[in-house]
Design an enzyme around this catalytic site. Structure first.
Site, PDB file in Angstrom:
ATOM      1  N   ASP A  55     -10.207  -5.410  -3.638  1.00 42.70           N
ATOM      2  CA  ASP A  55      -9.582  -4.368  -2.583  1.00 42.70           C
ATOM      3  C   ASP A  55     -10.595  -3.049  -2.856  1.00 42.70           C
ATOM      4  O   ASP A  55     -10.456  -2.497  -3.757  1.00 42.70           O
ATOM      5  CB  ASP A  55      -8.164  -4.084  -3.365  1.00 42.70           C
ATOM      6  CG  ASP A  55      -7.345  -3.352  -2.370  1.00 42.70           C
ATOM      7  OD1 ASP A  55      -8.139  -2.835  -1.319  1.00 42.70           O
ATOM      8  OD2 ASP A  55      -6.232  -3.482  -2.256  1.00 42.70           O
ATOM      9  N   SER A 105       0.715  -1.285   0.308  1.00 42.15           N
ATOM     10  CA  SER A 105       0.095   0.111   0.092  1.00 42.15           C
ATOM     11  C   SER A 105       0.761   1.186   0.093  1.00 42.15           C
ATOM     12  O   SER A 105       1.678   1.383  -1.043  1.00 42.15           O
ATOM     13  CB  SER A 105      -0.946  -0.092   1.073  1.00 42.15           C
ATOM     14  OG  SER A 105      -2.026   0.796   1.106  1.00 42.15           O
ATOM     15  N   HIS A 142      -7.765  -5.698   0.645  1.00 44.83           N
ATOM     16  CA  HIS A 142      -6.496  -5.099   0.995  1.00 44.83           C
ATOM     17  C   HIS A 142      -5.824  -5.955   1.998  1.00 44.83           C
ATOM     18  O   HIS A 142      -5.700  -5.401   3.294  1.00 44.83           O
ATOM     19  CB  HIS A 142      -6.907  -3.683   1.405  1.00 44.83           C
ATOM     20  CG  HIS A 142      -5.975  -2.693   1.445  1.00 44.83           C
ATOM     21  ND1 HIS A 142      -5.106  -2.365   0.173  1.00 44.83           N
ATOM     22  CD2 HIS A 142      -5.312  -1.928   2.417  1.00 44.83           C
ATOM     23  CE1 HIS A 142      -4.252  -1.399   0.366  1.00 44.83           C
ATOM     24  NE2 HIS A 142      -4.302  -1.294   1.663  1.00 44.83           N
TER      25      HIS A 142
END
Length: 219
Positions: free
Chosen positions: A169, A117, A200
């Protein structure tokens, strides 16, 4: 930015390779510490894993709350409005960890930069701009925030890049993962892209695939 604190794990004494792995927003270096035994590395592999802790910063999209963050996210639109100056500062801080590994005797060509991320956005910036050749970039559930501004290093024009993303996600849509791949290709790179039926997060199959990448490019 001050030097980063980090967790360090060595799979065997006298490491000949290093992996610097950056966590996501609101997490810490402990986030990916448990994956090391799941990578399936050879028993005799001597790899040093570095899991840095991001500094505590106010994050606009979370009401200005301070939390571990590599940079501020100002808006969650498709272009991800981020504080690129802070991202660059984080990249520079992680670069110092790369420099440290080289000083400790690890060849730069045996150092992988991984990030999840927010950490992945920093990994892109650092891995593509670092002046010495690196072993690879692992980009997990992330986006290429500095695609239009990164200063590309000739030493890493052919760096192996593996991009992973969850098909469901909700935080970083898969479209951003695919966009990153397109942006990398436009810059002349040849990234490999892999998706998994997850949100995620990471999954065991993904971790095992990362282990294969590390065996191929580090060991």
């Amino acid at each position: 930015m001050q030097d980063l604190k980090y967790i360090e794990i060595e799979t065997n004494p006298n490491p000949t390779a290093s992996v610097i792995w950056l966590h996501g927003l609101g997490a810490s270096g402990h986030d990916f510490e448990p994956v090391v035994p799941e990578l399936g590395l050879p028993e005799d592999a001597a790899v040093r894993f570095i899991f840095p802790h991001a500094p505590n910063l106010p994050v606009t999209i979370n009401g200005g709350m301070r939390m571990p963050a590599w940079y501020d996210i100002k808006a969650m639109d498709i272009d991800r409005v981020v504080d690129k100056e802070q991202l660059m500062e984080s990249s520079d801080a992680v670069a110092r960890l790369v420099d440290q590994e080289i000083e400790r005797g690890v060849n730069s060509e045996n150092i992988v930069i991984a990030g999840f991320s927010q950490g992945g956005a920093v990994a892109y910036e650092l891995g593509l701009s670092y002046p010495k050749r690196l072993a690879g970039i692992l980009a997990l559930s992330t986006y290429f925030a500095t695609a239009k501004t990164v200063t590309l290093s000739e030493a890493n024009r052919e760096i192996p890049i593996k991009v992973y993303h969850g098909t469901s996600d909700p935080m970083v849509p898969e479209s951003l993962g695919r966009l990153s791949v397109d942006q990398l290709k436009e810059l002349g790179y040849a990234p490999s892209y892999q998706t998994y039926p997850m949100e995620h997060s990471v999954c065991l199959e993904e971790i095992q695939d990362i282990g294969q990448f590390l065996r191929r490019h580090l060991l």
